[in-house]
Design a protein around this motif. Sequence first.
Motif, PDB file in Angstrom:
ATOM      1  N   VAL A  50      -4.377  -2.722   0.152  1.00 60.20           N
ATOM      2  CA  VAL A  50      -3.584  -3.907  -0.227  1.00 60.20           C
ATOM      3  C   VAL A  50      -4.437  -4.719  -1.204  1.00 60.20           C
ATOM      4  O   VAL A  50      -5.577  -5.064  -0.893  1.00 60.20           O
ATOM      5  N   PRO A  51      -3.905  -5.011  -2.407  1.00 60.68           N
ATOM      6  CA  PRO A  51      -4.771  -5.589  -3.444  1.00 60.68           C
ATOM      7  C   PRO A  51      -5.063  -7.078  -3.306  1.00 60.68           C
ATOM      8  O   PRO A  51      -5.531  -7.685  -4.259  1.00 60.68           O
ATOM      9  N   PHE A  52      -4.792  -7.650  -2.150  1.00 58.27           N
ATOM     10  CA  PHE A  52      -5.087  -9.068  -1.961  1.00 58.27           C
ATOM     11  C   PHE A  52      -5.505  -9.304  -0.511  1.00 58.27           C
ATOM     12  O   PHE A  52      -5.331  -8.434   0.349  1.00 58.27           O
ATOM     13  N   THR A  53      -6.055 -10.489  -0.284  1.00 58.91           N
ATOM     14  CA  THR A  53      -6.376 -10.917   1.071  1.00 58.91           C
ATOM     15  C   THR A  53      -5.103 -11.435   1.721  1.00 58.91           C
ATOM     16  O   THR A  53      -4.398 -12.264   1.138  1.00 58.91           O
ATOM     17  N   VAL A  54      -4.780 -10.933   2.893  1.00 55.75           N
ATOM     18  CA  VAL A  54      -3.518 -11.291   3.540  1.00 55.75           C
ATOM     19  C   VAL A  54      -3.657 -12.641   4.240  1.00 55.75           C
ATOM     20  O   VAL A  54      -4.532 -12.839   5.078  1.00 55.75           O
ATOM     21  N   LYS A  55      -2.764 -13.576   3.877  1.00 57.12           N
ATOM     22  CA  LYS A  55      -2.759 -14.895   4.524  1.00 57.12           C
ATOM     23  C   LYS A  55      -1.567 -15.058   5.451  1.00 57.12           C
ATOM     24  O   LYS A  55      -1.515 -15.996   6.242  1.00 57.12           O
ATOM     25  N   ARG A  56      -0.577 -14.185   5.314  1.00 57.81           N
ATOM     26  CA  ARG A  56       0.666 -14.366   6.066  1.00 57.81           C
ATOM     27  C   ARG A  56       1.306 -13.004   6.292  1.00 57.81           C
ATOM     28  O   ARG A  56       1.246 -12.142   5.409  1.00 57.81           O
ATOM     29  N   MET A  61       4.178   4.303   3.784  1.00 55.70           N
ATOM     30  CA  MET A  61       4.495   3.895   2.410  1.00 55.70           C
ATOM     31  C   MET A  61       4.528   2.371   2.283  1.00 55.70           C
ATOM     32  O   MET A  61       5.173   1.687   3.075  1.00 55.70           O
ATOM     33  N   GLY A  62       3.852   1.837   1.278  1.00 58.74           N
ATOM     34  CA  GLY A  62       3.906   0.404   1.005  1.00 58.74           C
ATOM     35  C   GLY A  62       4.418   0.176  -0.410  1.00 58.74           C
ATOM     36  O   GLY A  62       4.227   1.012  -1.296  1.00 58.74           O
ATOM     37  N   LEU A  63       5.067  -0.952  -0.601  1.00 60.10           N
ATOM     38  CA  LEU A  63       5.524  -1.339  -1.944  1.00 60.10           C
ATOM     39  C   LEU A  63       4.826  -2.638  -2.309  1.00 60.10           C
ATOM     40  O   LEU A  63       5.034  -3.671  -1.659  1.00 60.10           O
ATOM     41  N   TYR A  64       3.983  -2.571  -3.328  1.00 60.78           N
ATOM     42  CA  TYR A  64       3.292  -3.777  -3.801  1.00 60.78           C
ATOM     43  C   TYR A  64       4.147  -4.466  -4.868  1.00 60.78           C
ATOM     44  O   TYR A  64       4.577  -3.830  -5.846  1.00 60.78           O
ATOM     45  N   LEU A  65       4.396  -5.758  -4.667  1.00 66.23           N
ATOM     46  CA  LEU A  65       5.157  -6.548  -5.634  1.00 66.23           C
ATOM     47  C   LEU A  65       4.296  -7.724  -6.091  1.00 66.23           C
ATOM     48  O   LEU A  65       3.921  -8.574  -5.280  1.00 66.23           O
ATOM     49  N   PRO A  66       3.965  -7.784  -7.368  1.00 64.70           N
ATOM     50  CA  PRO A  66       3.204  -8.936  -7.880  1.00 64.70           C
ATOM     51  C   PRO A  66       4.108 -10.162  -7.990  1.00 64.70           C
ATOM     52  O   PRO A  66       5.288 -10.116  -7.655  1.00 64.70           O
ATOM     53  N   THR A  67       3.582 -11.243  -8.484  1.00 65.82           N
ATOM     54  CA  THR A  67       4.380 -12.470  -8.649  1.00 65.82           C
ATOM     55  C   THR A  67       5.480 -12.257  -9.698  1.00 65.82           C
ATOM     56  O   THR A  67       5.403 -11.355 -10.535  1.00 65.82           O
ATOM     57  N   MET A  68       6.468 -13.111  -9.646  1.00 70.56           N
ATOM     58  CA  MET A  68       7.510 -13.237 -10.681  1.00 70.56           C
ATOM     59  C   MET A  68       8.378 -12.002 -10.873  1.00 70.56           C
ATOM     60  O   MET A  68       8.878 -11.756 -11.965  1.00 70.56           O
ATOM     61  N   LEU A  69       8.549 -11.223  -9.803  1.00 67.22           N
ATOM     62  CA  LEU A  69       9.590 -10.188  -9.816  1.00 67.22           C
ATOM     63  C   LEU A  69      10.698 -10.642  -8.875  1.00 67.22           C
ATOM     64  O   LEU A  69      10.421 -11.089  -7.752  1.00 67.22           O
ATOM     65  N   TRP A  70      11.927 -10.514  -9.316  1.00 69.61           N
ATOM     66  CA  TRP A  70      13.075 -10.820  -8.451  1.00 69.61           C
ATOM     67  C   TRP A  70      13.294  -9.633  -7.531  1.00 69.61           C
ATOM     68  O   TRP A  70      13.195  -8.466  -7.950  1.00 69.61           O
ATOM     69  N   LYS A  71      13.566  -9.916  -6.240  1.00 67.69           N
ATOM     70  CA  LYS A  71      13.724  -8.802  -5.288  1.00 67.69           C
ATOM     71  C   LYS A  71      14.892  -9.031  -4.332  1.00 67.69           C
ATOM     72  O   LYS A  71      15.091 -10.137  -3.833  1.00 67.69           O
ATOM     73  N   ASP A  72      15.643  -7.969  -4.106  1.00 72.84           N
ATOM     74  CA  ASP A  72      16.705  -7.946  -3.099  1.00 72.84           C
ATOM     75  C   ASP A  72      16.356  -6.837  -2.115  1.00 72.84           C
ATOM     76  O   ASP A  72      16.070  -5.707  -2.538  1.00 72.84           O
ATOM     77  N   MET A  73      16.404  -7.127  -0.827  1.00 75.91           N
ATOM     78  CA  MET A  73      16.219  -6.098   0.193  1.00 75.91           C
ATOM     79  C   MET A  73      17.567  -5.855   0.863  1.00 75.91           C
ATOM     80  O   MET A  73      18.247  -6.821   1.243  1.00 75.91           O
ATOM     81  N   TYR A  74      17.975  -4.590   1.029  1.00 71.92           N
ATOM     82  CA  TYR A  74      19.317  -4.298   1.531  1.00 71.92           C
ATOM     83  C   TYR A  74      19.349  -2.888   2.121  1.00 71.92           C
ATOM     84  O   TYR A  74      18.334  -2.191   2.121  1.00 71.92           O
ATOM     85  N   ASP A  75      20.529  -2.512   2.579  1.00 73.14           N
ATOM     86  CA  ASP A  75      20.736  -1.169   3.142  1.00 73.14           C
ATOM     87  C   ASP A  75      19.771  -0.898   4.306  1.00 73.14           C
ATOM     88  O   ASP A  75      19.163   0.175   4.380  1.00 73.14           O
ATOM     89  N   PHE A  76      19.660  -1.857   5.201  1.00 69.22           N
ATOM     90  CA  PHE A  76      18.757  -1.720   6.347  1.00 69.22           C
ATOM     91  C   PHE A  76      19.350  -0.734   7.363  1.00 69.22           C
ATOM     92  O   PHE A  76      20.529  -0.853   7.731  1.00 69.22           O
ATOM     93  N   SER A  77      18.558   0.209   7.806  1.00 73.06           N
ATOM     94  CA  SER A  77      19.010   1.114   8.870  1.00 73.06           C
ATOM     95  C   SER A  77      18.993   0.333  10.198  1.00 73.06           C
ATOM     96  O   SER A  77      18.291  -0.680  10.318  1.00 73.06           O
ATOM     97  N   PRO A  78      19.743   0.788  11.204  1.00 76.92           N
ATOM     98  CA  PRO A  78      19.788   0.032  12.467  1.00 76.92           C
ATOM     99  C   PRO A  78      18.407  -0.155  13.098  1.00 76.92           C
ATOM    100  O   PRO A  78      18.160  -1.165  13.771  1.00 76.92           O
ATOM    101  N   ASP A  79      17.502   0.801  12.869  1.00 79.59           N
ATOM    102  CA  ASP A  79      16.158   0.709  13.468  1.00 79.59           C
ATOM    103  C   ASP A  79      15.127   0.136  12.490  1.00 79.59           C
ATOM    104  O   ASP A  79      13.918   0.233  12.729  1.00 79.59           O
ATOM    105  N   SER A  80      15.587  -0.488  11.401  1.00 80.54           N
ATOM    106  CA  SER A  80      14.642  -0.975  10.387  1.00 80.54           C
ATOM    107  C   SER A  80      13.793  -2.142  10.902  1.00 80.54           C
ATOM    108  O   SER A  80      14.322  -3.149  11.392  1.00 80.54           O
ATOM    109  N   VAL A  81      12.486  -1.981  10.762  1.00 81.60           N
ATOM    110  CA  VAL A  81      11.554  -3.100  10.940  1.00 81.60           C
ATOM    111  C   VAL A  81      10.747  -3.161   9.642  1.00 81.60           C
ATOM    112  O   VAL A  81       9.942  -2.274   9.353  1.00 81.60           O
TER     113      VAL A  81
END
Length: 164
Positions: A53-59, A111-131
């Motif tokens: 992870v390219p940053f220190t996690v604060k949250r 699998m991880g998805l790294y998103l830098p600042t200033m990208l618009w993001k929508d999360m959708y199509d969650f499976s019933p067991d999605s965490v």
Amino acid sequence: MRLLRKRDTGVCEITIIRNCKMDIKDQYRIIEFGEYGDERGNLVVAECGGIDVPFTVKRVFYIYGSDDSVIRGRHANRKSEFVLINVSGSSKVKIDNGFETDIVELNRPRMGLYLPTMLWKDMYDFSPDSVLLVLCSEHYDGNEYIRDYDKYIEMVGGNKDRHE
Ligand code: TYD
């Protein structure tokens, strides 16, 4: 958006160049975490602070109980960087930089998805067991969220009328 240093005046000025199209695939990144499974089960490690992870996690927060009719996110962040991991189930992330969009399906705990600042993001199509686990570089501050898409497009000098 890109920063350009101008040296011709002898004074170092910073100019914001708008309408600068950057390939969206050069902005986000797929991370493959180390896996140390054995006969006892699986163990995935996300080393933070510049290793996996390219940053220190604060949250850290996680989203579950959203179904396939829900769209979450719908924002960009001025300061926060994120890594998204579907530790269970699957979901999709539509990433938008104001000029083009891309869709990433998160469907493996490694699998991880790294998103830098200033990208618009929508999360959708969650499976019933999605965490969906989200690691963030900043503490929560509602003021750094951009939730108005037209304002986002204006800030990045993008094109909201594009057809994809
Ligand atoms: P929201 O940003 O709408 O979630 P998402 O982007 O996943 O759709 O957040 C929902 C609510 O939770 C909102 O009232 C703000 C609050 N919240 C926090 O207080 N701290 C946090 O770290 C996050 C992500 C949200």
